[in-house]
Scaffold this motif. Sequence first.
Motif, PDB file in Angstrom:
ATOM      1  N   ARG A 194       3.249  27.859   8.150  1.00  0.00           N
ATOM      2  CA  ARG A 194       3.194  29.229   7.627  1.00  0.00           C
ATOM      3  C   ARG A 194       4.484  29.989   7.908  1.00  0.00           C
ATOM      4  O   ARG A 194       4.940  30.029   9.043  1.00  0.00           O
ATOM      5  N   ALA A 195       5.021  30.574   6.847  1.00  0.00           N
ATOM      6  CA  ALA A 195       6.226  31.407   6.945  1.00  0.00           C
ATOM      7  C   ALA A 195       7.482  30.627   7.310  1.00  0.00           C
ATOM      8  O   ALA A 195       8.487  31.222   7.693  1.00  0.00           O
ATOM      9  N   THR A 196       7.430  29.314   7.189  1.00  0.00           N
ATOM     10  CA  THR A 196       8.656  28.532   7.384  1.00  0.00           C
ATOM     11  C   THR A 196       9.247  28.176   6.023  1.00  0.00           C
ATOM     12  O   THR A 196       8.542  28.130   5.016  1.00  0.00           O
ATOM     13  N   PRO A 197      10.549  27.878   6.001  1.00  0.00           N
ATOM     14  CA  PRO A 197      11.129  27.425   4.725  1.00  0.00           C
ATOM     15  C   PRO A 197      10.506  26.123   4.249  1.00  0.00           C
ATOM     16  O   PRO A 197      10.371  25.912   3.037  1.00  0.00           O
ATOM     17  N   PHE A 239      19.049  27.063   9.461  1.00  0.00           N
ATOM     18  CA  PHE A 239      19.364  28.410   8.987  1.00  0.00           C
ATOM     19  C   PHE A 239      19.438  28.504   7.472  1.00  0.00           C
ATOM     20  O   PHE A 239      19.741  29.542   6.916  1.00  0.00           O
ATOM     21  N   ASP A 240      19.100  27.428   6.830  1.00  0.00           N
ATOM     22  CA  ASP A 240      19.062  27.274   5.387  1.00  0.00           C
ATOM     23  C   ASP A 240      17.721  27.842   4.885  1.00  0.00           C
ATOM     24  O   ASP A 240      16.864  27.117   4.387  1.00  0.00           O
ATOM     25  N   SER A 241      17.545  29.144   5.043  1.00  0.00           N
ATOM     26  CA  SER A 241      16.252  29.799   4.882  1.00  0.00           C
ATOM     27  C   SER A 241      16.498  31.239   4.464  1.00  0.00           C
ATOM     28  O   SER A 241      17.631  31.712   4.511  1.00  0.00           O
ATOM     29  N   HIS A 242      15.430  31.931   4.088  1.00  0.00           N
ATOM     30  CA  HIS A 242      15.619  33.308   3.648  1.00  0.00           C
ATOM     31  C   HIS A 242      16.250  34.187   4.732  1.00  0.00           C
ATOM     32  O   HIS A 242      17.256  34.858   4.498  1.00  0.00           O
ATOM     33  N   GLU A 243      15.669  34.168   5.916  1.00  0.00           N
ATOM     34  CA  GLU A 243      16.235  34.997   6.989  1.00  0.00           C
ATOM     35  C   GLU A 243      17.620  34.486   7.388  1.00  0.00           C
ATOM     36  O   GLU A 243      18.517  35.272   7.715  1.00  0.00           O
ATOM     37  N   GLY A 244      17.784  33.185   7.380  1.00  0.00           N
ATOM     38  CA  GLY A 244      19.073  32.602   7.737  1.00  0.00           C
ATOM     39  C   GLY A 244      20.171  33.031   6.770  1.00  0.00           C
ATOM     40  O   GLY A 244      21.289  33.376   7.188  1.00  0.00           O
ATOM     41  N   ILE A 245      19.859  33.020   5.499  1.00  0.00           N
ATOM     42  CA  ILE A 245      20.843  33.428   4.490  1.00  0.00           C
ATOM     43  C   ILE A 245      21.134  34.921   4.604  1.00  0.00           C
ATOM     44  O   ILE A 245      22.281  35.361   4.493  1.00  0.00           O
ATOM     45  N   LYS A 246      20.084  35.691   4.832  1.00  0.00           N
ATOM     46  CA  LYS A 246      20.253  37.138   5.023  1.00  0.00           C
ATOM     47  C   LYS A 246      21.181  37.419   6.210  1.00  0.00           C
ATOM     48  O   LYS A 246      22.120  38.211   6.115  1.00  0.00           O
ATOM     49  N   ARG A 247      20.908  36.775   7.315  1.00  0.00           N
ATOM     50  CA  ARG A 247      21.767  37.013   8.482  1.00  0.00           C
ATOM     51  C   ARG A 247      23.210  36.578   8.214  1.00  0.00           C
ATOM     52  O   ARG A 247      24.158  37.241   8.635  1.00  0.00           O
ATOM     53  N   PHE A 248      23.359  35.465   7.530  1.00  0.00           N
ATOM     54  CA  PHE A 248      24.704  34.968   7.201  1.00  0.00           C
ATOM     55  C   PHE A 248      25.473  35.996   6.371  1.00  0.00           C
ATOM     56  O   PHE A 248      26.614  36.347   6.689  1.00  0.00           O
TER      57      PHE A 248
END
Lengths: 468, 468, 468
Positions: B107-110, B386-395
């Motif tokens: 749940r909630a993971t990429p 980090f290849d994920s929604h939050e990861g991309i946002k932070r990047f």
Amino acid sequence: MKLTDPDRLFPAEPRIRFLARALYEPIAELPIISPHGHCDASWFAKNTRFPDPAQLFVVPDHYVFRMLVSQGVSMDDLGIPRADGSVPDTDPRDIWRRFAEHYHLFRATPSAMWLDHSFEHVFGVNERLNADTADAIYDHIDAKLAQDAYLPRALYDRFNVEVLATTEGPMDDMSCHREIAASGWTGRVITTYRPDAVVDPEYEGFRDNLAAFGKVTGEDTTTWAGYLKAHRIRRAYFKKYGATATDHGHPTARTEDLDKADAAALYAKVRSGACTTAEAEVFRAQMLTEMAKMSLDDGLVLQIHAGSRRNHSAKVFASHGRDKGFDIPSPTSYVSALKPMLDAVGMEPDLTIILFTLDETSYSRELAPLAGVYPALRLGPPWWFFDSHEGIKRFREATTETCGFYNTVGFNDDTRAFCSIPARHDVARRSDCAYLANLVATGRLGLAEAHEVAYDLTYRLAKQAYRL
Amino acid sequence: MKLTDPDRLFPAEPRIRFLARALYEPIAELPIISPHGHCDASWFAKNTRFPDPAQLFVVPDHYVFRMLVSQGVSMDDLGIPRADGSVPDTDPRDIWRRFAEHYHLFRATPSAMWLDHSFEHVFGVNERLNADTADAIYDHIDAKLAQDAYLPRALYDRFNVEVLATTEGPMDDMSCHREIAASGWTGRVITTYRPDAVVDPEYEGFRDNLAAFGKVTGEDTTTWAGYLKAHRIRRAYFKKYGATATDHGHPTARTEDLDKADAAALYAKVRSGACTTAEAEVFRAQMLTEMAKMSLDDGLVLQIHAGSRRNHSAKVFASHGRDKGFDIPSPTSYVSALKPMLDAVGMEPDLTIILFTLDETSYSRELAPLAGVYPALRLGPPWWFFDSHEGIKRFREATTETCGFYNTVGFNDDTRAFCSIPARHDVARRSDCAYLANLVATGRLGLAEAHEVAYDLTYRLAKQAYRL
Amino acid sequence: MKLTDPDRLFPAEPRIRFLARALYEPIAELPIISPHGHCDASWFAKNTRFPDPAQLFVVPDHYVFRMLVSQGVSMDDLGIPRADGSVPDTDPRDIWRRFAEHYHLFRATPSAMWLDHSFEHVFGVNERLNADTADAIYDHIDAKLAQDAYLPRALYDRFNVEVLATTEGPMDDMSCHREIAASGWTGRVITTYRPDAVVDPEYEGFRDNLAAFGKVTGEDTTTWAGYLKAHRIRRAYFKKYGATATDHGHPTARTEDLDKADAAALYAKVRSGACTTAEAEVFRAQMLTEMAKMSLDDGLVLQIHAGSRRNHSAKVFASHGRDKGFDIPSPTSYVSALKPMLDAVGMEPDLTIILFTLDETSYSRELAPLAGVYPALRLGPPWWFFDSHEGIKRFREATTETCGFYNTVGFNDDTRAFCSIPARHDVARRSDCAYLANLVATGRLGLAEAHEVAYDLTYRLAKQAYRL
């Protein structure tokens, strides 16, 4: 067209935007307090026109030219002076065109926001800069620069600056500041004591600098006692020209508190030019504590700007020297580093030490916990690469919960790009109001309190912390 | 039911969502550029059916099985092959059921987002996977896999892939790529030169690898000169099979630029098998600079994937070998580490070095400041965890303000899970559009410019940076 | 007036707020599981009234008094006991007034949210605390404290606590816990085994502690075998008083797995008092692995609270001793540090090791990747300075994508401020619901699943992980 959105940086959600605007309006036009920066005092002493748009916006601003360099534009083509003092014979209009052609590189950067703000609000430009508009905008700005209203003092007044601190080296003769004082002009341009050239054994010409430092103070800088005395004399001299602070740009935040004999022995070693890298580091560390102790006596605020790995490219340093956009942050820790100084003076309520960082990981882990307990510590605003909307947001989110607002000191523009000063302060004001509005909208702060905090962050805390 | 929300990953605030959707629509169906990944070239060479749902979705995907292991499921029960080459005799349907029973862990993971996307959009599944639906979904997918439309080449075409790079070791004979080329199929599957096995003295079988490397190139790899020559020959060979890049998976980003004699002596030492851990590190460091210098000659893009602490569990490495989900990031610094290589080649405008990290703290502190000034540097997209929604946002939030969009290179899927490729690119496109929409809504970027940037991030920058 | 907003901490965007509220409502009133904290067992044993508002809210709460100290208020003026055991003779009402005058310092901090929540929801205060309201609020709270409904046990019941763990040192005689058990009161107050005083060679009085430890267990703690046996005996003793966990506050997360002879030799050295700082570190490291091995036998959950640099100010430690707000986080790494322990026991599915950090950079880089694969590992909630709305948000955003929700363990209040317990759990519940609502609104989680997760994070996971 408008280059800037009147609601820029306010959150998009309508209720928060409404709150942010309401918080911003009363503080939008408050005077600018600029307690730390790198404007050239001679601008205000001489009050002659800025030469041309390229010299105003591109050549001196390493935020700007580093981005062009990163995409393959050569420094020569941008007119950047070389280390040997020569200046490439590049036409300012050509520099401007190159800048304009690459202006898309700045999309979503703070540079673009500052530049657009200056273009529109300072110069009345109403077109986006690009290859097609380059010439017209160049001519437009150049024509303005010829007007009296665009001379440095006139802009200072128009920008509503209440006080502006410049930064001078320890041998500076204060001639510009003297000239300003003698001129009868009402602007308040004060100096800051930045003694890196005689504190950092790795600074270019350190030994010669020490000799010059002796000469300018009349002290015998071949002894530790004389060297410290010279600092005291020079600090007093800078205070005459308005200084309320010292500033120290060190590669790390390390401090030491050696006993007198060890410190004197170390000074003898660094003075001889024979010290190791490690000893140079210890000497800088010791000098931060010495400066803090002098601050206890003379009341100057101590600023520590730690963590820049300067002149990263050996090639560019050889060809172009310092301050050419190749200063890169590196991991910087504070907890052990500051302990010797804090054990000596950290509990003094009458001392103010302002900490800056280029390592955002230290905000929540080290800086806010330290500033949230030591009476002598305050946190400086986001610095350098972090002096931006996202940078300010991360700073507030990471520090406020631990050290509150009242262990921070308002905004610094820290710039040598004079026309960006109103833009930078405006970004800080808007970003803080956006943050505050979000707190109000989520029940974490009352609206009346948020208004007070907005005023404090914009105006009161900077004056108070810097003793202005 | 729909497994995926048509507006997924777009901000909830209606105006920003509207903008995000408007930015996404024109780029949603652009061809996929996949310049770095780990698909198996044999899929496209042989074009035979994928064996079963468990072999497609669970067994080869360490993102997936590591999560099950973390909650106590054994590797044997998931059919994971052992280090000795044996494969547990686990029924694929049992593996699938175990996976389904634990699907709530994702749940909630990429992984969940990629899997649901594949289930729905590739296979037409319209129920959430759980213990109750496990068998029906297994049967549904298994039946699809038997159809021609689900063979690897057909899926490649249906996924609208324009180019897909695989990654091969230095001794790979390119038989699969040759077979693809000979087949007349129009798909563009290119290789990438990944020489870790002959560059990293700590790689399993390093000395034997060097011997094999000599054999395959016809060079005398017992000498430093012959060893370097062998690399040059092999790089040229890989270029014949489409390679435009090399790739290097190192525990750190350290580089060195030793003089020739020291490098040769070090090579002699590592070749003998007698080198220390520290010497192995220096050798890898030296080889990055050697590779960069070769890139200056042959134009291959250099990718550095630094900072994974591989095979963390001694027990699991002994029982199951490499790539079993036990690769853990560790603090990785770049500023000092890259300096030797950057002093050598960093100012070369015709060189492209793409940096990846597993230490997000380096984004704003090190990587963006470096890529924002060195012409040879570009930032790779968020990698691995980090290849994920939050990861991309932070990047984006951490890098854009300092190095802009144009020092980044679009998206990499970097996967061995073929069916997840459309899902992963879609997540990146949506996440970038969400970020851009927020910039537009807060007055930081014009809408027309945002459309251009969305196109560039999705398509143009990847082609340009990887020279495709 | 209301001190707290009924929708506090829910996102402002109306649709997400609606979702957050919907998720929160069913879990708002669930019983409190408090599996780790520092309440004083004697409160529940004696059940006598709390002395006064200053003793309840200011003096024992280092979150609170450190902020006042940071702005120059002296510890004496706050009535903080000194290291020599003396207590400044400061009138509680004066302490309270000082606190009230400085209450604006807490704006937007979690302390303010906890305090306002306690004032309003526990004591029925309906005015904001400041210099003007200080006396009235003092009198109001003081009057309440005299009522039976405000005795510790009554508050425990009213707070709807299902279980509350205290933390005791290894020589604690359990008299309070025995008294509670004997009282017939139905509250469940359990102990936790925290052996730092006999595990950390740098702890004050370590050698005397070892002797006392031998005495209390009847074991010969002069030998390594006897020392380990003493721990086993003591763990069993603590289990009798409800302990389901041990807890370890170490400066780093370092672990070791020495062979028996080396461990015994090291013990002999630390016991002699002659060990170096480095040896002390190795001994603590070894003891974490020893504790984990004992946990395999007796089922106690192992908690590691790593990374606090305790007693940072030498001056304050000398004058006031431990736990005076001068504990500062420092960079803490886990990947290499935990490897020896994880190689020994990390794959054990019946073992639970809960990791805490004060270095948020480790969330996404180290802790989530580790907990996302090792069956023995779980992530504790945000700790200390990060036990806040932004802290919880950053924790979820940084960890969920990699290790999911089910490798985390719900919330810990970790407090010695009893009246803040409901407030702290409420902040965690709201912050988690805000996070979940955002996932639902952006298509990353179904609403039904989000309801399940909200329940699990609030109640089920804490009970399960701590074996309650």
